[in-house]
Write a protein that holds these residues in place. Sequence first.
Motif: not given
Length: 159
Positions: A97-120
């Motif tokens: 995904s390429l953000v063209v306008e605005g802002t959003c979050y993608y949350d990824v879960e590399p381990e069970d119940d351990s989330w990392i938030r990525v603000q793009v």
Amino acid sequence: MQIWHMEPFPCGDRRLPHHVFPPKKITTTQLGQLAGVQYYKVDLDDTASMKKRLSAVKTEKNVTFTDMFTVSETMLEFDDKMEQFYEPQVQKEDVISLVVEGTCYYDVEPEDDSWIRVQVEKGDLIVIPKGLSHRFTTTPQNFVKIQRFFSRKVEGNQG
């Protein structure tokens, strides 16, 4: 792009940052090591540079189809869509995904119940590897326009 560990059981508005306390930010390199997520900054105002970067990603990831996807409060059934996008999912191909306008979050879960938030935000290109649990939501502005990249044509709106 900003990246941080999320609190284990966030409650309240999903569109808020939900940092752990004290905040624990991580770098794009650490994100790649922990979750395999790739990040590129794309200068949307420099057409030649943008085309070069996108061409390289398309070739590397075997992209044959792209679309533009806009999330805003004007969408039909906005709240239902946001609930759907926030449900963790695992894709059979990379999510690019390429953000063209605005802002959003993608949350990824590399381990069970351990989330990392990525603000793009505008100009951020993120590649979430296939098989990695992830979810999507907007910021409180409720607006983002994303160019999505696929190895084949897809039907419907997936996050």
